[in-house]
Design a protein around this motif. Structure first.
Motif, mmCIF file in Angstrom:
data_model
loop_
_atom_site.group_PDB
_atom_site.id
_atom_site.type_symbol
_atom_site.label_atom_id
_atom_site.label_comp_id
_atom_site.label_asym_id
_atom_site.label_seq_id
_atom_site.Cartn_x
_atom_site.Cartn_y
_atom_site.Cartn_z
ATOM 1 N N LEU A 45 -54.799 -14.314 -52.722
ATOM 2 C CA LEU A 45 -53.943 -14.599 -52.322
ATOM 3 C C LEU A 45 -53.001 -14.522 -53.614
ATOM 4 C CD1 LEU A 45 -52.219 -17.092 -50.629
ATOM 5 C CD2 LEU A 45 -53.184 -19.146 -52.062
ATOM 6 N N SER A 46 -52.118 -13.755 -52.771
ATOM 7 C CA SER A 46 -50.891 -13.628 -54.250
ATOM 8 C C SER A 46 -50.779 -14.940 -54.129
ATOM 9 C CB SER A 46 -49.292 -12.774 -53.645
ATOM 10 O OG SER A 46 -49.435 -12.073 -52.453
ATOM 11 N N ARG A 47 -50.478 -15.224 -55.649
ATOM 12 C CA ARG A 47 -50.673 -16.374 -56.766
ATOM 13 C C ARG A 47 -49.151 -15.837 -57.745
ATOM 14 N NH1 ARG A 47 -55.331 -15.286 -56.592
ATOM 15 N NH2 ARG A 47 -55.541 -14.611 -58.769
ATOM 16 N N PRO A 48 -48.658 -17.082 -58.782
ATOM 17 C CA PRO A 48 -48.161 -18.785 -57.229
ATOM 18 C C PRO A 48 -47.445 -19.049 -56.431
ATOM 19 C CG PRO A 48 -46.707 -18.578 -59.227
ATOM 20 C CD PRO A 48 -47.421 -17.044 -59.178
ATOM 21 N N VAL A 49 -47.624 -19.774 -55.411
ATOM 22 C CA VAL A 49 -47.429 -19.482 -53.641
ATOM 23 C C VAL A 49 -46.830 -21.216 -54.785
ATOM 24 C CG1 VAL A 49 -47.404 -20.289 -51.564
ATOM 25 C CG2 VAL A 49 -49.371 -18.829 -52.807
ATOM 26 N N PHE A 50 -45.294 -21.762 -54.214
ATOM 27 C CA PHE A 50 -44.375 -22.772 -53.961
ATOM 28 C C PHE A 50 -44.204 -22.806 -52.422
ATOM 29 C CE2 PHE A 50 -44.199 -20.862 -58.559
ATOM 30 C CZ PHE A 50 -43.982 -21.671 -59.465
ATOM 31 N N ILE A 51 -43.964 -24.678 -52.157
ATOM 32 C CA ILE A 51 -43.086 -24.727 -51.551
ATOM 33 C C ILE A 51 -42.614 -25.633 -51.483
ATOM 34 C CG2 ILE A 51 -43.565 -25.650 -49.124
ATOM 35 C CD1 ILE A 51 -46.676 -24.356 -49.022
ATOM 36 N N ILE A 52 -41.214 -25.464 -51.481
ATOM 37 C CA ILE A 52 -40.762 -26.330 -52.085
ATOM 38 C C ILE A 52 -38.743 -26.453 -51.055
ATOM 39 C CG2 ILE A 52 -39.036 -26.852 -53.549
ATOM 40 C CD1 ILE A 52 -40.016 -24.699 -55.628
ATOM 41 N N ASP A 53 -39.232 -27.679 -50.233
ATOM 42 C CA ASP A 53 -38.254 -28.038 -49.258
ATOM 43 C C ASP A 53 -38.684 -27.156 -48.232
ATOM 44 O OD1 ASP A 53 -37.395 -30.306 -50.658
ATOM 45 O OD2 ASP A 53 -35.786 -28.560 -51.457
ATOM 46 N N ASN A 54 -39.647 -26.765 -47.331
ATOM 47 C CA ASN A 54 -39.821 -26.383 -46.531
ATOM 48 C C ASN A 54 -39.930 -24.743 -46.821
ATOM 49 O OD1 ASN A 54 -41.427 -26.625 -44.070
ATOM 50 N ND2 ASN A 54 -39.960 -26.640 -42.937
ATOM 51 N N LYS A 55 -39.660 -24.076 -47.551
ATOM 52 C CA LYS A 55 -39.223 -22.986 -47.951
ATOM 53 C C LYS A 55 -40.400 -22.316 -48.900
ATOM 54 C CE LYS A 55 -34.008 -22.634 -48.747
ATOM 55 N NZ LYS A 55 -33.415 -22.273 -48.587
ATOM 56 N N ILE A 56 -41.077 -20.830 -49.000
ATOM 57 C CA ILE A 56 -42.274 -20.436 -49.904
ATOM 58 C C ILE A 56 -41.842 -19.761 -50.541
ATOM 59 C CG2 ILE A 56 -42.943 -18.795 -47.733
ATOM 60 C CD1 ILE A 56 -45.826 -19.476 -48.751
ATOM 61 N N PHE A 57 -42.166 -19.524 -51.838
ATOM 62 C CA PHE A 57 -42.396 -18.612 -52.484
ATOM 63 C C PHE A 57 -43.067 -17.909 -53.526
ATOM 64 C CE2 PHE A 57 -39.256 -21.625 -52.911
ATOM 65 C CZ PHE A 57 -37.570 -21.418 -53.025
ATOM 66 N N ILE A 58 -43.450 -16.381 -53.327
ATOM 67 C CA ILE A 58 -44.443 -15.824 -53.438
ATOM 68 C C ILE A 58 -44.785 -15.091 -54.708
ATOM 69 C CG2 ILE A 58 -46.505 -14.629 -52.411
ATOM 70 C CD1 ILE A 58 -45.343 -15.541 -49.579
ATOM 71 N N GLY A 59 -45.482 -14.848 -55.964
ATOM 72 C CA GLY A 59 -45.580 -14.408 -56.400
ATOM 73 C C GLY A 59 -44.778 -14.937 -57.932
ATOM 74 N N ASN A 60 -44.959 -14.045 -58.826
ATOM 75 C CA ASN A 60 -44.364 -13.902 -59.582
ATOM 76 C C ASN A 60 -43.216 -13.332 -60.792
ATOM 77 O OD1 ASN A 60 -46.157 -12.129 -60.922
ATOM 78 N ND2 ASN A 60 -47.004 -14.065 -62.505
ATOM 79 N N SER A 61 -42.605 -12.595 -59.662
ATOM 80 C CA SER A 61 -41.597 -11.609 -60.047
ATOM 81 C C SER A 61 -40.507 -12.642 -61.206
ATOM 82 C CB SER A 61 -41.463 -10.505 -59.043
ATOM 83 O OG SER A 61 -40.157 -11.697 -58.374
ATOM 84 N N GLN A 62 -39.514 -11.507 -61.238
ATOM 85 C CA GLN A 62 -38.591 -12.229 -61.480
ATOM 86 C C GLN A 62 -37.313 -13.079 -60.955
ATOM 87 O OE1 GLN A 62 -35.643 -10.601 -64.743
ATOM 88 N NE2 GLN A 62 -34.701 -11.694 -65.777
ATOM 89 N N PRO A 63 -37.177 -12.087 -59.214
ATOM 90 C CA PRO A 63 -36.283 -12.863 -58.416
ATOM 91 C C PRO A 63 -37.365 -13.987 -58.135
ATOM 92 C CG PRO A 63 -36.456 -10.016 -58.440
ATOM 93 C CD PRO A 63 -37.611 -10.572 -59.471
ATOM 94 N N VAL A 64 -38.568 -13.968 -58.314
ATOM 95 C CA VAL A 64 -38.976 -15.134 -57.288
ATOM 96 C C VAL A 64 -39.130 -16.775 -58.285
ATOM 97 C CG1 VAL A 64 -40.993 -16.094 -56.559
ATOM 98 C CG2 VAL A 64 -40.113 -14.094 -55.748
ATOM 99 N N THR A 65 -39.463 -15.982 -59.996
ATOM 100 C CA THR A 65 -38.916 -17.275 -60.426
ATOM 101 C C THR A 65 -37.970 -17.572 -60.701
ATOM 102 O OG1 THR A 65 -40.653 -16.143 -61.877
ATOM 103 C CG2 THR A 65 -39.652 -18.175 -62.878
#
Length: 91
Positions: free
Chosen positions: A63-83
């Motif tokens: 599983l790619s990490r980290p995974v954030f689920i915020i307000d029914n949206k998912i954010f996968i990984g720790n790249s700068q744009p995702v962060t």
């Protein structure tokens, strides 16, 4: 925010299916940086969505990490744009 150690508290198939609903595919959640990916020589195999799902459920490192689920949206990984997107979603 809830931190979850998936090494100790494994992801259920239902939780994974919810993440797929948000991300669009199992492949989007799959880590090709995992050591097992190289060890099992998976890059030379034609993996299906079912394969990605099974590998993620078999071993947490797929599983790619980290995974954030915020307000029914998912954010996968720790790249700068995702962060940056996660920080914006949290503010």
């Amino acid at each position: 925010m809830v931190f979850r150690d998936i090494k100790q508290d494994l992801i259920s198939p239902e939780e994974l299916d919810e993440m797929v609903r948000l991300s669009g595919s199992y492949e989007a959640l799959f880590s090709k940086k995992a050591i097992l990916y190289k060890t099992l020589d998976l890059k030379n195999k034609n993996l299906t969505e079912t394969d990605y799902k099974n590998y993620i459920l078999e071993h947490y490192t797929f599983l790619s990490r980290p995974v954030f689920i915020i307000d029914n949206k998912i954010f996968i990984g720790n790249s700068q744009p995702v962060t940056l997107q996660v920080m914006k979603a949290l503010s």
